[in-house]
Design a protein around this motif. Structure first.
Motif, short mmCIF file in Angstrom:
data_model
loop_
_atom_site.label_atom_id
_atom_site.label_comp_id
_atom_site.label_asym_id
_atom_site.label_seq_id
_atom_site.Cartn_x
_atom_site.Cartn_y
_atom_site.Cartn_z
N UNK A 60 0.82 -1.21 0.00
CA UNK A 60 0.00 0.00 0.00
C UNK A 60 0.85 1.26 0.00
N UNK A 61 2.02 1.20 0.63
CA UNK A 61 2.92 2.35 0.71
C UNK A 61 3.86 2.44 -0.49
N UNK A 62 3.73 1.51 -1.44
CA UNK A 62 4.59 1.53 -2.63
C UNK A 62 6.00 1.04 -2.37
N UNK A 63 6.19 0.29 -1.30
CA UNK A 63 7.52 -0.22 -0.95
C UNK A 63 7.87 -1.49 -1.71
N UNK A 64 8.96 -2.09 -1.32
CA UNK A 64 9.48 -3.30 -1.98
C UNK A 64 8.72 -4.52 -1.45
N UNK A 65 7.57 -4.78 -2.05
CA UNK A 65 6.70 -5.86 -1.60
C UNK A 65 7.36 -7.23 -1.83
N UNK A 66 8.14 -7.36 -2.89
CA UNK A 66 8.81 -8.64 -3.15
C UNK A 66 9.80 -8.95 -2.02
#
Length: 187
Positions: A60-66
């Protein structure tokens, strides 16, 4: 006189237990491991739920989800240990079983062109566990019950689960069996 009768009876019961394989604590001492407890399973479940919430928040925050999902899988599953993993996720029909890290990662964060929409990126605000039961022994544990995923709208989704746990080389509990499904509906 009853006191003298009780002592041999207790001793005989202890010898019988030992002859039948002893208890989990005795077996753990003999193998050099610490017996897994129900409390450890509950703590692992709580940590797993918090990890799912974190993956969604990072997305949701546009971070490194991977990376968040990779960290989650490496923390909570035995893939890194070279163990066989039996993983049947809830929302999987075409690729039902995820025996390797890449299959688990795809399930958690999605892969274009597959059925995987990214279960963990929903996002969820909480995961609540209700264990029907937990079975532990010296080097493994099984837990079964329902867990509830709270969406950002406050609604919960009930999912049935069975998780199996073992210890990794660092002594931490890791999942080697994960089966979950939506409850049966006669509709």
């Amino acid at each position: 006189m009853n006191k003298f009768v009780m002592i041999p009876a207790v001793a005989a019961a202890s010898l019988t237990l030992a002859a039948c394989g002893g208890d989990a604590t005795t077996a753990a001492v003999e193998t050099g491991t610490t017996a897994i407890t129900a409390e450890e399973v509950a703590a692992a479940q709580q940590g797993w739920g918090e990890g799912i919430v974190k993956i969604g928040a990072v997305h949701s925050e546009g971070g490194d989800v991977a990376q968040a999902a990779t960290d989650h899988i490496n923390t909570f599953y035995a893939y890194e240990d070279g163990e066989e993993i039996l993983f049947k996720p809830t929302l999987a029909a075409e690729d039902q079983f995820r025996g390797d890290f890449d299959g688990a990662l795809s399930y958690f964060i999605g892969t274009e062109g597959t059925e995987d929409g990214g279960f963990a990126i929903a996002p969820y605000t909480a995961v609540r566990w209700e264990n029907e039961g937990t079975i532990t022994d010296a080097d493994s544990a099984l837990a079964m019950g329902n867990y509830y995923f709270t969406g950002t709208d406050g609604n919960e989704t009930k999912v049935e689960y069975t998780f199996g746990y073992t210890r990794n080389d660092d002594g931490e509990l890791v999942i080697n069996l994960h089966h979950s499904s939506l409850p049966f509906s006669a509709e």
